[in-house]
Write a protein that holds these residues in place. Structure first.
Motif, PDB file in Angstrom:
ATOM      1  N   GLU B  28    -126.537-107.612  25.632  1.00 18.33           N
ATOM      2  CA  GLU B  28    -125.569-108.717  25.546  1.00 18.33           C
ATOM      3  C   GLU B  28    -126.231-110.054  25.882  1.00 18.33           C
ATOM      4  O   GLU B  28    -125.955-111.071  25.236  1.00 18.33           O
ATOM      5  N   GLU B  29    -127.101-110.021  26.867  1.00 18.08           N
ATOM      6  CA  GLU B  29    -127.803-111.267  27.230  1.00 18.08           C
ATOM      7  C   GLU B  29    -128.700-111.753  26.097  1.00 18.08           C
ATOM      8  O   GLU B  29    -128.972-112.949  25.978  1.00 18.08           O
ATOM      9  N   ALA B  30    -129.137-110.819  25.252  1.00 17.75           N
ATOM     10  CA  ALA B  30    -129.967-111.203  24.100  1.00 17.75           C
ATOM     11  C   ALA B  30    -129.105-111.643  22.914  1.00 17.75           C
ATOM     12  O   ALA B  30    -129.630-111.957  21.848  1.00 17.75           O
ATOM     13  N   GLY B  31    -127.793-111.643  23.116  1.00 18.38           N
ATOM     14  CA  GLY B  31    -126.916-112.172  22.066  1.00 18.38           C
ATOM     15  C   GLY B  31    -126.330-111.132  21.130  1.00 18.38           C
ATOM     16  O   GLY B  31    -125.641-111.473  20.172  1.00 18.38           O
ATOM     17  N   HIS B  32    -126.600-109.850  21.409  1.00 13.16           N
ATOM     18  CA  HIS B  32    -126.042-108.799  20.557  1.00 13.16           C
ATOM     19  C   HIS B  32    -124.590-108.504  20.928  1.00 13.16           C
ATOM     20  O   HIS B  32    -124.178-108.710  22.072  1.00 13.16           O
ATOM     21  N   ALA B  33    -123.833-108.017  19.958  1.00 19.50           N
ATOM     22  CA  ALA B  33    -122.508-107.470  20.239  1.00 19.50           C
ATOM     23  C   ALA B  33    -122.682-105.978  20.510  1.00 19.50           C
ATOM     24  O   ALA B  33    -123.346-105.282  19.736  1.00 19.50           O
ATOM     25  N   VAL B  34    -122.105-105.498  21.607  1.00 19.01           N
ATOM     26  CA  VAL B  34    -122.325-104.112  22.031  1.00 19.01           C
ATOM     27  C   VAL B  34    -120.988-103.394  22.178  1.00 19.01           C
ATOM     28  O   VAL B  34    -120.055-103.926  22.784  1.00 19.01           O
ATOM     29  N   GLN B  35    -120.901-102.220  21.588  1.00 22.46           N
ATOM     30  CA  GLN B  35    -119.794-101.309  21.894  1.00 22.46           C
ATOM     31  C   GLN B  35    -120.383-100.048  22.510  1.00 22.46           C
ATOM     32  O   GLN B  35    -121.464 -99.607  22.099  1.00 22.46           O
ATOM     33  N   VAL B  36    -119.682 -99.480  23.476  1.00 17.86           N
ATOM     34  CA  VAL B  36    -120.123 -98.242  24.107  1.00 17.86           C
ATOM     35  C   VAL B  36    -119.074 -97.163  23.878  1.00 17.86           C
ATOM     36  O   VAL B  36    -117.893 -97.381  24.146  1.00 17.86           O
ATOM     37  N   SER B  37    -119.500 -96.026  23.350  1.00 14.93           N
ATOM     38  CA  SER B  37    -118.649 -94.839  23.343  1.00 14.93           C
ATOM     39  C   SER B  37    -119.107 -93.961  24.499  1.00 14.93           C
ATOM     40  O   SER B  37    -120.119 -93.257  24.396  1.00 14.93           O
ATOM     41  N   ASP B  38    -118.370 -94.052  25.599  1.00 18.44           N
ATOM     42  CA  ASP B  38    -118.700 -93.299  26.810  1.00 18.44           C
ATOM     43  C   ASP B  38    -117.918 -91.984  26.719  1.00 18.44           C
ATOM     44  O   ASP B  38    -116.743 -91.910  27.090  1.00 18.44           O
ATOM     45  N   LEU B  39    -118.586 -90.960  26.201  1.00 19.37           N
ATOM     46  CA  LEU B  39    -117.853 -89.769  25.753  1.00 19.37           C
ATOM     47  C   LEU B  39    -117.090 -89.086  26.876  1.00 19.37           C
ATOM     48  O   LEU B  39    -115.957 -88.634  26.687  1.00 19.37           O
ATOM     49  N   TYR B  40    -117.702 -88.980  28.049  1.00 17.34           N
ATOM     50  CA  TYR B  40    -116.970 -88.359  29.161  1.00 17.34           C
ATOM     51  C   TYR B  40    -115.782 -89.222  29.579  1.00 17.34           C
ATOM     52  O   TYR B  40    -114.680 -88.712  29.793  1.00 17.34           O
ATOM     53  N   ALA B  41    -115.985 -90.529  29.668  1.00 22.68           N
ATOM     54  CA  ALA B  41    -114.877 -91.414  30.072  1.00 22.68           C
ATOM     55  C   ALA B  41    -113.758 -91.385  29.038  1.00 22.68           C
ATOM     56  O   ALA B  41    -112.581 -91.546  29.377  1.00 22.68           O
ATOM     57  N   MET B  42    -114.094 -91.181  27.772  1.00 27.98           N
ATOM     58  CA  MET B  42    -113.102 -91.113  26.703  1.00 27.98           C
ATOM     59  C   MET B  42    -112.430 -89.749  26.635  1.00 27.98           C
ATOM     60  O   MET B  42    -111.538 -89.542  25.816  1.00 27.98           O
ATOM     61  N   ASN B  43    -112.918 -88.817  27.447  1.00 27.18           N
ATOM     62  CA  ASN B  43    -112.442 -87.437  27.379  1.00 27.18           C
ATOM     63  C   ASN B  43    -112.571 -86.905  25.945  1.00 27.18           C
ATOM     64  O   ASN B  43    -111.648 -86.290  25.399  1.00 27.18           O
ATOM     65  N   TRP B  44    -113.722 -87.171  25.351  1.00 22.79           N
ATOM     66  CA  TRP B  44    -113.980 -86.807  23.956  1.00 22.79           C
ATOM     67  C   TRP B  44    -113.769 -85.305  23.726  1.00 22.79           C
ATOM     68  O   TRP B  44    -114.279 -84.487  24.500  1.00 22.79           O
ATOM     69  N   LYS B  45    -113.036 -84.966  22.709  1.00 27.31           N
ATOM     70  CA  LYS B  45    -112.819 -83.557  22.319  1.00 27.31           C
ATOM     71  C   LYS B  45    -114.107 -83.038  21.695  1.00 27.31           C
ATOM     72  O   LYS B  45    -114.539 -83.534  20.653  1.00 27.31           O
ATOM     73  N   ALA B  46    -114.706 -82.034  22.322  1.00 30.41           N
ATOM     74  CA  ALA B  46    -116.035 -81.613  21.882  1.00 30.41           C
ATOM     75  C   ALA B  46    -116.002 -80.614  20.731  1.00 30.41           C
ATOM     76  O   ALA B  46    -116.948 -80.558  19.942  1.00 30.41           O
ATOM     77  N   SER B  47    -114.955 -79.818  20.638  1.00 29.11           N
ATOM     78  CA  SER B  47    -114.995 -78.693  19.703  1.00 29.11           C
ATOM     79  C   SER B  47    -114.326 -79.026  18.376  1.00 29.11           C
ATOM     80  O   SER B  47    -113.142 -79.370  18.336  1.00 29.11           O
ATOM     81  N   LEU B  48    -115.080 -78.913  17.318  1.00 30.22           N
ATOM     82  CA  LEU B  48    -114.566 -79.090  15.959  1.00 30.22           C
ATOM     83  C   LEU B  48    -113.586 -77.973  15.644  1.00 30.22           C
ATOM     84  O   LEU B  48    -113.895 -76.788  15.798  1.00 30.22           O
ATOM     85  N   ASP B  49    -112.393 -78.314  15.163  1.00 31.34           N
ATOM     86  CA  ASP B  49    -111.431 -77.282  14.775  1.00 31.34           C
ATOM     87  C   ASP B  49    -110.392 -77.848  13.824  1.00 31.34           C
ATOM     88  O   ASP B  49    -110.491 -79.013  13.391  1.00 31.34           O
ATOM     89  N   ALA B  50    -109.403 -77.040  13.500  1.00 33.69           N
ATOM     90  CA  ALA B  50    -108.415 -77.435  12.493  1.00 33.69           C
ATOM     91  C   ALA B  50    -107.591 -78.646  12.926  1.00 33.69           C
ATOM     92  O   ALA B  50    -107.017 -79.340  12.079  1.00 33.69           O
ATOM     93  N   ASN B  51    -107.554 -78.934  14.218  1.00 39.81           N
ATOM     94  CA  ASN B  51    -106.794 -80.095  14.686  1.00 39.81           C
ATOM     95  C   ASN B  51    -107.482 -81.425  14.393  1.00 39.81           C
ATOM     96  O   ASN B  51    -106.939 -82.484  14.717  1.00 39.81           O
ATOM     97  N   ASP B  52    -108.671 -81.366  13.806  1.00 44.50           N
ATOM     98  CA  ASP B  52    -109.369 -82.609  13.474  1.00 44.50           C
ATOM     99  C   ASP B  52    -108.777 -83.284  12.247  1.00 44.50           C
ATOM    100  O   ASP B  52    -109.149 -84.406  11.906  1.00 44.50           O
TER     101      ASP B  52
END
Lengths: 258, 258
Positions: B28-52
């Protein structure tokens, strides 16, 4: 024998599901005792985290290794983990069956490894010093047991050949064979790999079952991959590099097979 | 640049968390736009299944590929998946940051790959016939973007050297570099790997930040790993093996680097 099948596919009416059913039947008909951990059916928790222990982290910070160690040593692991460890202790042979997704095992199975392979159970076993780097790679909790992968692959066999674009299947599977199975002590049998799964009609399925059936019949007699044990003289410790006189012309994964 | 950091560690107050915080600030200090996908904080669903997918499988049987294709084509993917795809489209550079667990990425990150990499988005792109095997390995949806791994490792660097017991780090990471990043089109930069993470005091952390900072400053100018494109003449199609005149003496992962 006691045989544990750890199976990771979301659809029971898939090729994987059919091969799993075939395997269980074949093994039971041969007189083996079989348990199946059907990870999707069990709704297996894939992500390792602080909830894997029944107590809060010892420290303000959750440490995946040290909290695993504490929970394992004090009987505080979550019950799903302890149950899978019990199945591994019970088993003489472990079969991991899965579709190859993005050149590795499905996340749900990777999460089985990460959570069940506790510190003190699958790693951090034995003396750790600059003279001895634990009981691993041929020794460990699971030594004396056998393991085999049953893997389905969408691509063609040539794509996974020595000069195939995806890389050789043996190299793609090396981190599983050597790093996940041989590490805690398993003798690792050559894998059973099915390619081009999109083209599986009844006739081909029958052929696959014949081939897989022969592999299952021979589980006890098949020669394991000859990985080099860590603590039998092939490696300098603690650098853990192959000694100069061992396969002096070789580098990479293949150098670790005798 | 737009930079997406996909980050997978369960403890924010870890070395990984500190390196992630450092990276975001530096970028950010270098002027870039940054997005973070913090998978644990997002409680990311790890398992691919029919609910996708937001609709039931087209068939009685859930098919991971074909149902992914249907959901992607018809805007029926679950929202968490579509959101990550949008971030990837937005990004000029992707950084995957994770601890190496059992010689691969954590399950939660593997599940990000499996679910976000839909059929039609990351694979199954372009013409698929016996004359052309899709837009992949150098072409595809994510072509023109860059990617880099930031990986922490408990073991020593020598354990991951050419003759180290775990196998060379470049070979361990090849299925990620080549199979997950180069496949849908990314140019893949050499990884930033931190070894022996258990021994990180303040002074070493400062050194690591200096080294990582230089890599982040040079993201736009660092030469990518010279993987061979699938569709530029190096491979026979549909066998997808290297043509005989390409690196004729070589086999295995390294043969796919020019």
């Amino acid at each position: 024998m006691n045989i544990l099948v750890v199976y990771a596919h979301p659809e029971p009416r898939s090729l994987n599901g059919s091969l799993r059913n075939f395997s269980v039947k074949r093994l039971e008909e041969a007189g083996h005792a079989v348990q199946v951990s059907d990870l999707y059916a069990m709704n297996w928790k894939a992500s390792l985290d602080a909830n894997d222990s029944r107590v809060a982290p010892r420290d303000l910070r959750f440490d995946p290794s040290l909290d695993s160690k504490h929970a394992f040593e004090h009987g505080l692991q979550s019950e799903d983990i302890a149950r899978e460890q019990e199945k591994l202790r019970w088993a003489d042979t472990l079969i991991l069956q899965f579709p190859l997704w993005w050149f590795s095992m499905p996340a749900i199975l990777k999460g089985w490894v990460e959570r069940v392979y506790a510190y003190g159970f699958a790693y951090g076993v034995g003396e750790h010093s600059d003279a001895r780097w634990g009981d691993r790679y041929g020794e460990g909790t699971l030594a004396g047991k056998r393991a085999m992968l049953v893997v389905t692959v969408g691509g063609w066999e040539s794509h996974y050949s020595a000069r195939g674009i995806n890389g050789p299947i043996d190299d793609i599977l090396f981190p599983i064979h050597h790093g996940i199975l041989y590490y805690p002590g398993f003798d690792v049998l050559p894998p059973f790999v099915v390619y081009r799964t999109g083209r599986t009609d009844e006739a081909r399925f029958a052929t696959l079952c014949d081939e897989l059936g022969r592999r299952l019949d021979d589980l006890a007699n098949t020669a394991p991959i000859a990985f080099r044990p860590q603590n039998a003289g092939a490696y300098d410790i603690p650098a853990l590099t192959l000694r100069p006189e061992i396969a002096p012309e070789m580098n990479g994964f293949a150098a670790h097979i005798g």
